[in-house]
Design a protein around this motif. Structure first.
Motif, PDB file in Angstrom:
ATOM      1  N   LEU A 130      -5.012   6.189  -1.262  1.00 34.01           N
ATOM      2  CA  LEU A 130      -4.395   4.962  -0.776  1.00 34.01           C
ATOM      3  C   LEU A 130      -4.346   4.004  -1.960  1.00 34.01           C
ATOM      4  O   LEU A 130      -5.380   3.480  -2.381  1.00 34.01           O
ATOM      5  N   GLN A 131      -3.167   3.829  -2.502  1.00 38.26           N
ATOM      6  CA  GLN A 131      -2.958   2.861  -3.575  1.00 38.26           C
ATOM      7  C   GLN A 131      -2.720   1.504  -2.941  1.00 38.26           C
ATOM      8  O   GLN A 131      -1.809   1.349  -2.131  1.00 38.26           O
ATOM      9  N   MET A 132      -3.547   0.543  -3.315  1.00 36.60           N
ATOM     10  CA  MET A 132      -3.469  -0.790  -2.726  1.00 36.60           C
ATOM     11  C   MET A 132      -3.172  -1.803  -3.815  1.00 36.60           C
ATOM     12  O   MET A 132      -3.961  -1.968  -4.746  1.00 36.60           O
ATOM     13  N   ASN A 133      -2.034  -2.456  -3.712  1.00 38.52           N
ATOM     14  CA  ASN A 133      -1.614  -3.464  -4.680  1.00 38.52           C
ATOM     15  C   ASN A 133      -1.508  -4.829  -4.001  1.00 38.52           C
ATOM     16  O   ASN A 133      -1.472  -4.935  -2.776  1.00 38.52           O
ATOM     17  N   SER A 134      -1.469  -5.854  -4.818  1.00 36.00           N
ATOM     18  CA  SER A 134      -1.321  -7.231  -4.322  1.00 36.00           C
ATOM     19  C   SER A 134      -2.316  -7.520  -3.200  1.00 36.00           C
ATOM     20  O   SER A 134      -1.974  -8.042  -2.139  1.00 36.00           O
ATOM     21  N   PHE A 152       0.840  -1.196   0.000  1.00 34.03           N
ATOM     22  CA  PHE A 152       0.000   0.000   0.000  1.00 34.03           C
ATOM     23  C   PHE A 152       0.874   1.243   0.000  1.00 34.03           C
ATOM     24  O   PHE A 152       1.970   1.257   0.577  1.00 34.03           O
ATOM     25  N   THR A 153       0.364   2.293  -0.628  1.00 27.93           N
ATOM     26  CA  THR A 153       1.060   3.573  -0.638  1.00 27.93           C
ATOM     27  C   THR A 153       0.061   4.688  -0.363  1.00 27.93           C
ATOM     28  O   THR A 153      -0.938   4.817  -1.079  1.00 27.93           O
ATOM     29  N   ILE A 154       0.342   5.464   0.659  1.00 31.25           N
ATOM     30  CA  ILE A 154      -0.498   6.623   0.963  1.00 31.25           C
ATOM     31  C   ILE A 154       0.152   7.856   0.360  1.00 31.25           C
ATOM     32  O   ILE A 154       1.385   7.997   0.348  1.00 31.25           O
ATOM     33  N   SER A 155      -0.682   8.733  -0.151  1.00 33.11           N
ATOM     34  CA  SER A 155      -0.162   9.956  -0.754  1.00 33.11           C
ATOM     35  C   SER A 155      -1.238  11.026  -0.677  1.00 33.11           C
ATOM     36  O   SER A 155      -2.378  10.766  -0.281  1.00 33.11           O
ATOM     37  N   ARG A 156      -0.874  12.222  -1.053  1.00 33.40           N
ATOM     38  CA  ARG A 156      -1.859  13.293  -1.112  1.00 33.40           C
ATOM     39  C   ARG A 156      -1.496  14.252  -2.232  1.00 33.40           C
ATOM     40  O   ARG A 156      -0.337  14.359  -2.622  1.00 33.40           O
ATOM     41  N   ASP A 157      -2.512  14.899  -2.736  1.00 34.90           N
ATOM     42  CA  ASP A 157      -2.361  15.946  -3.734  1.00 34.90           C
ATOM     43  C   ASP A 157      -2.892  17.221  -3.089  1.00 34.90           C
ATOM     44  O   ASP A 157      -4.108  17.392  -2.965  1.00 34.90           O
ATOM     45  N   ILE A 158      -1.982  18.086  -2.692  1.00 34.89           N
ATOM     46  CA  ILE A 158      -2.383  19.284  -1.972  1.00 34.89           C
ATOM     47  C   ILE A 158      -3.279  20.166  -2.833  1.00 34.89           C
ATOM     48  O   ILE A 158      -4.279  20.711  -2.357  1.00 34.89           O
TER      49      ILE A 158
END
Length: 110
Positions: free
Chosen positions: A79-83, A66-72
């Motif tokens: 939340l990008q969720m893979n596998s 998983f990768t959490i990110s934000r676009d201000i």
């Protein structure tokens, strides 16, 4: 602030989903944001977060997937969720500025 979560759905094991959470009423800026998840009968579990210093952290079970990110500019967190695995099946909630999003269901099938 109001948080609108979206992006959940039904996916097969090994698949991917990207959850979004858009804030309205206030700017997220660089404030701390987080994703949680909950399954029926269990407590809500913290999954991932970005502290105000922009360092992401993850629960061990999702690290590397998983990768959490934000676009201000878009006032949105992701939340990008893979596998994905069956164990990732839950209702996912975003949290920021003291508010919760309404939850979005993620179901992973075998």
């Amino acid at each position: 602030v109001q948080l609108q979560a979206s992006g959940g759905g039904l996916v097969q094991t090994g698949g991917s989903l990207r959850l979004s959470c858009t804030a309205s009423g206030r700017r997220l800026g660089v404030s701390a944001v987080a994703w949680y998840r909950q399954v029926p009968g269990k407590e809500r579990e913290w999954v991932a977060g970005i502290a105000s210093d922009r360092s992401p952290n993850y629960v061990d079970s999702v690290k590397g997937r998983f990768t959490i990110s934000r676009d201000i500019a878009k006032n949105t967190m992701y939340l990008q969720m893979n596998s994905l695995t069956i164990e990732d099946t839950a209702t996912y909630y975003c949290r920021a500025l003291g508010s919760w999003g309404q939850g979005t269901q993620v179901t992973v099938s075998s």
